[in-house]
Design an enzyme around this catalytic site. Structure first.
Site, PDB file in Angstrom:
ATOM      1  N   ASN A  51       0.826  -1.211   0.000  1.00 34.77           N
ATOM      2  CA  ASN A  51       0.000   0.000   0.000  1.00 34.77           C
ATOM      3  C   ASN A  51       0.859   1.259   0.000  1.00 34.77           C
ATOM      4  O   ASN A  51       0.601   2.216  -0.733  1.00 34.77           O
ATOM      5  CB  ASN A  51      -0.907   0.021   1.234  1.00 34.77           C
ATOM      6  CG  ASN A  51      -2.088  -0.915   1.147  1.00 34.77           C
ATOM      7  OD1 ASN A  51      -2.374  -1.456   0.085  1.00 34.77           O
ATOM      8  ND2 ASN A  51      -2.765  -1.121   2.258  1.00 34.77           N
TER       9      ASN A  51
ATOM     10  N   ARG B 129     -10.615  -4.444 -14.276  1.00 34.04           N
ATOM     11  CA  ARG B 129      -9.471  -5.278 -13.889  1.00 34.04           C
ATOM     12  C   ARG B 129      -9.935  -6.729 -13.920  1.00 34.04           C
ATOM     13  O   ARG B 129     -10.952  -7.078 -13.343  1.00 34.04           O
ATOM     14  CB  ARG B 129      -8.978  -4.965 -12.467  1.00 34.04           C
ATOM     15  CG  ARG B 129      -8.483  -3.559 -12.239  1.00 34.04           C
ATOM     16  CD  ARG B 129      -7.922  -3.426 -10.823  1.00 34.04           C
ATOM     17  NE  ARG B 129      -7.812  -2.047 -10.399  1.00 34.04           N
ATOM     18  CZ  ARG B 129      -6.773  -1.253 -10.637  1.00 34.04           C
ATOM     19  NH1 ARG B 129      -5.747  -1.726 -11.332  1.00 34.04           N
ATOM     20  NH2 ARG B 129      -6.746  -0.018 -10.197  1.00 34.04           N
TER      21      ARG B 129
ATOM     22  N   ARG C  46      -5.046   1.696 -13.281  1.00 32.26           N
ATOM     23  CA  ARG C  46      -3.689   1.921 -12.783  1.00 32.26           C
ATOM     24  C   ARG C  46      -3.005   0.630 -12.328  1.00 32.26           C
ATOM     25  O   ARG C  46      -3.561  -0.151 -11.573  1.00 32.26           O
ATOM     26  CB  ARG C  46      -3.748   2.915 -11.616  1.00 32.26           C
ATOM     27  CG  ARG C  46      -2.389   3.278 -11.039  1.00 32.26           C
ATOM     28  CD  ARG C  46      -2.547   4.325  -9.961  1.00 32.26           C
ATOM     29  NE  ARG C  46      -2.763   5.640 -10.533  1.00 32.26           N
ATOM     30  CZ  ARG C  46      -3.496   6.593  -9.942  1.00 32.26           C
ATOM     31  NH1 ARG C  46      -4.106   6.348  -8.815  1.00 32.26           N
ATOM     32  NH2 ARG C  46      -3.625   7.775 -10.495  1.00 32.26           N
TER      33      ARG C  46
ATOM     34  N   HIS D  32     -15.212   2.984 -15.118  1.00 34.48           N
ATOM     35  CA  HIS D  32     -15.013   2.252 -13.872  1.00 34.48           C
ATOM     36  C   HIS D  32     -16.241   1.449 -13.467  1.00 34.48           C
ATOM     37  O   HIS D  32     -16.178   0.618 -12.563  1.00 34.48           O
ATOM     38  CB  HIS D  32     -14.639   3.249 -12.755  1.00 34.48           C
ATOM     39  CG  HIS D  32     -14.186   2.619 -11.482  1.00 34.48           C
ATOM     40  ND1 HIS D  32     -14.940   2.651 -10.319  1.00 34.48           N
ATOM     41  CD2 HIS D  32     -13.061   1.932 -11.172  1.00 34.48           C
ATOM     42  CE1 HIS D  32     -14.289   2.026  -9.358  1.00 34.48           C
ATOM     43  NE2 HIS D  32     -13.158   1.569  -9.837  1.00 34.48           N
TER      44      HIS D  32
ATOM     45  N   TYR E 244     -12.213  -9.827  -2.046  1.00 38.63           N
ATOM     46  CA  TYR E 244     -12.871  -8.515  -2.025  1.00 38.63           C
ATOM     47  C   TYR E 244     -14.341  -8.713  -1.662  1.00 38.63           C
ATOM     48  O   TYR E 244     -15.010  -9.566  -2.247  1.00 38.63           O
ATOM     49  CB  TYR E 244     -12.800  -7.836  -3.397  1.00 38.63           C
ATOM     50  CG  TYR E 244     -11.487  -7.186  -3.739  1.00 38.63           C
ATOM     51  CD1 TYR E 244     -10.288  -7.662  -3.233  1.00 38.63           C
ATOM     52  CD2 TYR E 244     -11.446  -6.085  -4.587  1.00 38.63           C
ATOM     53  CE1 TYR E 244      -9.086  -7.073  -3.572  1.00 38.63           C
ATOM     54  CE2 TYR E 244     -10.242  -5.476  -4.927  1.00 38.63           C
ATOM     55  CZ  TYR E 244      -9.058  -5.984  -4.418  1.00 38.63           C
ATOM     56  OH  TYR E 244      -7.870  -5.388  -4.754  1.00 38.63           O
TER      57      TYR E 244
END
Length: 723
Positions: A72, A403, A433, A463, A496
């Site tokens: 991170n 992604r 990114r 997104h 997630y």
């Protein structure tokens, strides 16, 4: 009687188009009403570190949290710190969200980041490493090995390590080498035994080898030595005839943010590939060194890398604790979280015949809300797309991909559908990114299979998480839609936390059809019936609902707002919440990361409560819930409350309508805000206080309890089926 459009649609009529938050009755808000976003991010990473420091967690999970902290922080420097430096260097040093100069914020970041990195190093040395040793996993040093262990490791070094090492000398004939970002290196000072001349050499620790090398032996204790420690004790083999005087580890972080002028590029893919190549040579922004490095070596690095003293981080070794991810290969389930097995969502469970579930039939019966990773991605989203690919009645599939993995069954399903002659559109966001290179590879793979691949709108990242299947049924085209809060990635779906809605609602399908057409064309349509879409109207739509709660409170009606996001930064949204709080609205905010919202403003934030929950799963879903005078309005979707999401991305929220789904989300939120749930509480001065126990008794773990609840729901369904 139908509800008026203002309530029913969530967006799209003239009244909404004209809404302006600045026109709302506005008691004067204090000037200093936001927390600095960068320092708030560091506070988030501190919460990650506190998990590593928690002795109640399994030992290998604590090591994993140390690695997550390190990863991170690397990204924070490569993006956020790099962005601040770039603004200063280009003369565009606009004030931050709290009105401070970037130079002042950089100084604060340096102070806080230094303190956190020292605490991070201490957590490894003093807490996690000893805990692992007590559990039978020892990270040892060369000096603590026996002669036979050293001999065995020497053989490993000669066979597996030595051939791939590339020492680079620095002398008049060899200029200082390029140091790649995030690489771990040894700075070595050597002396020519004949001439007495001292020279410098750089040796990169190879990343393709395991960071922790197992020490051969028969002991019950599993022992490892760090790769750089092994290399450092064989430097004589790399510099025969030279005397090795000293060696020290160092690591450089570079600016790796990507900037693309899309409007000046005819081919976005080619421009992005060129920019990725440039990224490797971004300017240095952080130099990490071991605290025993001598001044001669340090001065050389500072001079050659053109870095400032403020950007030097002197730390006790070892550097780059991302390497602790490597311990994940150790087979010690007793040192990990107890296993959680995702269940198939009740609506998608097979019937008595145990045949493959007809996903479309299940969605036709009623909307289906799935909650990952508690409910399986494979038997919901993946099964939905795979059935669509092989179903002869499916005519078209349209999907956004932000992604995913190159070997993803999602990508394969789109390829299978295209090869079966269906119309397939994949809107690929190649500018995601740090996933740019991977996305380029599988985008080209899709194109070769005949999928229509488009890259979204100029100047906007796409997104939103959307999938649309068009199916012919009895001569009529029916829309099957999926709108999610997370990426179409089967790997991250296991760690997630996200929600996804499956619906056959024809209006949602029409909204998605128009949105996909516009994403593959030129413009975002202003009005959608059941969606809130950024960048045009998502912020406005949310502000309108926030203001409606404020008006209800002023009219003496019950009013409540509940928002769950990864980041809460947008000033207009925050100001709207302040106004609602001042009117008496109960505001609950559940945030994982950055939070610029303050709770210590008397008379302004008195009714605002902020919680953060971190654990084995990454809390990733976004929920927006409004009481609406007894007729709840609830959205799920992809948008965080940040400028980039609301102004520079295509985001989408969808409104839920099934009462059972609303009840489920409110129950989850009740649990998150319950004082008996293990969580962090935002307090005065932006400090986050962890509340993990009361009177010595541990508090409830939300994620464990949610998994148990989902599994119990499946058992109840199974019992009903048996009967």
């Amino acid at each position: 009687m139908m509800e008026p459009a203002l309530v029913d649609t969530g967006l799209g009529d003239a009244e909404d188009d004209d809404f302006d938050a600045h026109e709302a009755p506005d008691a004067v808000l204090p000037d200093h009403r936001y927390h600095d976003r960068e320092l708030s991010w560091l506070a988030f990473n501190q919460r990650v570190l506190e998990l590593a420091e928690d002795p109640s967690l399994p030992e290998l999970e604590r090591a994993n949290f140390l690695a997550i902290f390190a990863s991170n922080l690397d990204e924070f420097f490569m993006v956020r710190v790099a962005g601040l430096k770039r603004r200063i260097l280009t003369g565009l040093a606009v004030p931050t969200n709290v009105g401070r100069a970037p130079t002042d914020v950089l100084a604060d970041i340096s102070r806080d980041a230094h303190a956190l990195q020292l605490r991070h190093a201490a957590a490894w040395t003093d807490l996690v490493r000893p805990a692992l040793a007590d559990a039978g996993i020892e990270i040892t040093e060369w000096d603590d090995l026996t002669d036979s262990e050293r001999d065995a490791l020497g053989e490993y070094f000669q066979a597996q390590v030595f051939p791939v090492l590339m020492p680079l000398a620095v002398d008049p004939a060899h200029p200082f080498p390029y140091i790649s970002g995030l690489s771990l290196n040894l700075a070595i000072r050597i002396r020519n035994a004949r001439t007495g001349r001292q020279d410098f050499a750089r040796l990169k620790v190879p990343t393709m080898l395991p960071r922790f090398v197992e020490v051969p032996g028969t002991s019950e204790i599993t022992r490892f030595i760090r790769l750089e420690e092994l290399i450092a004790n064989h430097l004589g083999d790399l510099f025969p005839g030279m005397e090795v005087l000293d060696h020290h580890a160092f690591r450089l972080t570079r600016n790796e943010d990507v900037e693309i002028e899309e409007d000046e590029s005819e081919n976005l893919i080619q421009a992005l590939e060129a920019e990725l190549l440039r990224r490797r040579f971004g300017p240095p922004i952080r130099l990490e060194i071991t605290d025993d490095m001598d001044e001669v070596t340090l001065d050389l690095l500072i001079r050659e890398l053109d870095i400032t003293d403020q950007e030097v981080y002197r730390l006790p070794g070892p550097l780059d604790l991302r390497g602790l991810f490597d311990l994940g290969r150790i087979n010690r389930p007793d040192l990990r979280y107890p296993p959680h097995l995702p269940t198939t969502a009740v609506a998608f469970q097979p019937g008595d015949s145990n045949e493959r579930t007809d996903i479309f039939q299940s969605i036709r019966k009623s909307d289906v809300l799935v909650h990952h990773p508690y409910e399986s991605f494979a038997t919901s989203v993946q099964a939905f797309l795979e059935q669509a690919a092989r179903d002869p009645h499916v005519l078209a599939i349209k999907q956004t991909l932000y992604r995913t993995s190159g070997d993803s069954p999602v990508v394969q399903a789109l390829i299978d559908a295209a090869e079966a002659g269906k119309q397939v559109l994949a809107l690929v966001e190649v500018k995601a990114r740090f996933d740019e290179a991977n996305n380029i590879v599988w985008a080209r793979k899709l194109e070769k299979a005949g999928v229509h691949v488009v890259y979204g709108l100029v100047g906007l990242k796409t997104h939103c998480k959307l999938a649309l299947v068009i199916r012919e049924e009895d001569g009529v085209l029916r829309h099957y839609s999926h709108i999610g809060t997370g990426n179409y990635n089967p790997k991250t779906s296991r760690i997630y936390e996200d929600f996804g809605l499956f619906t056959a609602d024809p209006q949602v399908g029409k909204d998605l059809t128009r949105l996909f057409n516009e994403l593959s064309g030129y413009a975002i349509e202003k009005k959608f019936k059941h969606l809130l879409v950024a960048p045009r109207h998502l912020r406005k739509g949310l502000l309108r609902h926030i203001d409606a709660e404020r008006r209800n409170a002023e009219a003496g009606k019950p009013a409540r707002i509940r928002i769950k996001v990864n980041s809460m930064v947008d000033e207009e949204i925050i100001d709207g919440l302040y106004r609602a709080s001042m009117a008496g609205v109960k505001v609950d905010v559940w945030v994982r990361g950055i939070c610029s919202l303050r709770v210590d403003l008397p008379g302004v934030s008195d009714n605002i409560t902020v919680r953060s929950i971190l654990g084995r799963y990454l809390e990733h879903s976004r929920l927006f819930m409004f009481d609406n005078d007894g007729s709840p309005i609830v959205y799920i979707g992809s948008a965080d409350m940040m400028h980039r999401n609301l102004d520079r991305r295509v985001e989408a929220l969808v409104r839920l309508s099934e009462p059972a789904h609303l009840e489920e989300l409110h129950a989850l939120f009740d649990l998150a805000m319950d004082p008996h749930t293990n969580s962090w509480h935002l307090a005065e001065g932006g400090e986050w206080k962890r509340v993990a126990e009361i009177d010595g008794a541990p508090l409830v773990d939300l994620q464990d309890l949610t998994m148990a609840s989902v599994q119990a729901r499946r058992r109840r369904r199974s019992k009903r089926t048996i009967r």
